[in-house]
Design a protein around this motif. Sequence first.
Motif, PDB file in Angstrom:
ATOM      1  N   ASP A 166       0.879  -1.171   0.000  1.00  0.00           N
ATOM      2  CA  ASP A 166       0.000   0.000   0.000  1.00  0.00           C
ATOM      3  C   ASP A 166       0.915   1.220   0.000  1.00  0.00           C
ATOM      4  O   ASP A 166       1.409   1.627   1.059  1.00  0.00           O
ATOM      5  CB  ASP A 166      -0.909  -0.014   1.235  1.00  0.00           C
ATOM      6  N   GLN A 167       1.160   1.774  -1.195  1.00  0.00           N
ATOM      7  CA  GLN A 167       2.128   2.870  -1.302  1.00  0.00           C
ATOM      8  C   GLN A 167       1.621   4.119  -0.596  1.00  0.00           C
ATOM      9  O   GLN A 167       2.401   4.814   0.049  1.00  0.00           O
ATOM     10  CB  GLN A 167       2.417   3.164  -2.771  1.00  0.00           C
ATOM     11  N   GLN A 168       0.330   4.441  -0.659  1.00  0.00           N
ATOM     12  CA  GLN A 168      -0.200   5.619   0.019  1.00  0.00           C
ATOM     13  C   GLN A 168      -0.104   5.455   1.539  1.00  0.00           C
ATOM     14  O   GLN A 168       0.160   6.403   2.258  1.00  0.00           O
ATOM     15  CB  GLN A 168      -1.662   5.889  -0.365  1.00  0.00           C
ATOM     16  N   GLY A 169      -0.339   4.245   2.027  1.00  0.00           N
ATOM     17  CA  GLY A 169      -0.278   4.005   3.462  1.00  0.00           C
ATOM     18  C   GLY A 169       1.136   3.724   3.959  1.00  0.00           C
ATOM     19  O   GLY A 169       1.379   3.622   5.162  1.00  0.00           O
ATOM     20  N   GLY A 170       2.094   3.594   3.043  1.00  0.00           N
ATOM     21  CA  GLY A 170       3.479   3.350   3.418  1.00  0.00           C
ATOM     22  C   GLY A 170       3.737   1.924   3.873  1.00  0.00           C
ATOM     23  O   GLY A 170       4.643   1.683   4.682  1.00  0.00           O
ATOM     24  N   VAL A 171       2.995   0.949   3.361  1.00  0.00           N
ATOM     25  CA  VAL A 171       3.173  -0.451   3.738  1.00  0.00           C
ATOM     26  C   VAL A 171       3.891  -1.150   2.595  1.00  0.00           C
ATOM     27  O   VAL A 171       3.424  -1.156   1.456  1.00  0.00           O
ATOM     28  CB  VAL A 171       1.822  -1.136   4.025  1.00  0.00           C
TER      29      VAL A 171
END
Length: 141
Positions: free
Chosen positions: A108-113
């Motif tokens: 999850d690039q937006q969530g930084g995962v």
Amino acid sequence: MSAPGDHRPAAEHGVEHQPFDAEIRIRTILWIGAGLGGLAILGALVGWGLLVMLRGWHQRAEPPAPVIPEARQAPMVPGPRLLATPERELAALRAAEEEALHAYRWLDQQGGVASIPVERAIELALERGIPAAPVAGAPPD
């Protein structure tokens, strides 16, 4: 009463001799046998009558046969859905799992995962330590 060893005939003791079969009543035995045979025949007839009655009842309860020939055929049950080439598909699955275990990628690039290789995750856990699980009932920090 006679003394032991007194072997006089039974008539002398006041006992009358009767023929051996005097207590067996042949006529009564024959009547009982005939009655049991009659009950067996009656039971067979009742069972046969019930069978005929239920068979007719079952035939009346079935719907009439369909007029369309395709509808008369029993529906085909699909066979098991087997893999066409199981060895190749298993190899592809294992390759995808290995790539997921040993590659860097964003989950999850937006969530930084992100996902990192498992060897690197073990190294980081040994360097930084694993945080202790919270104790039940303890206030959060």
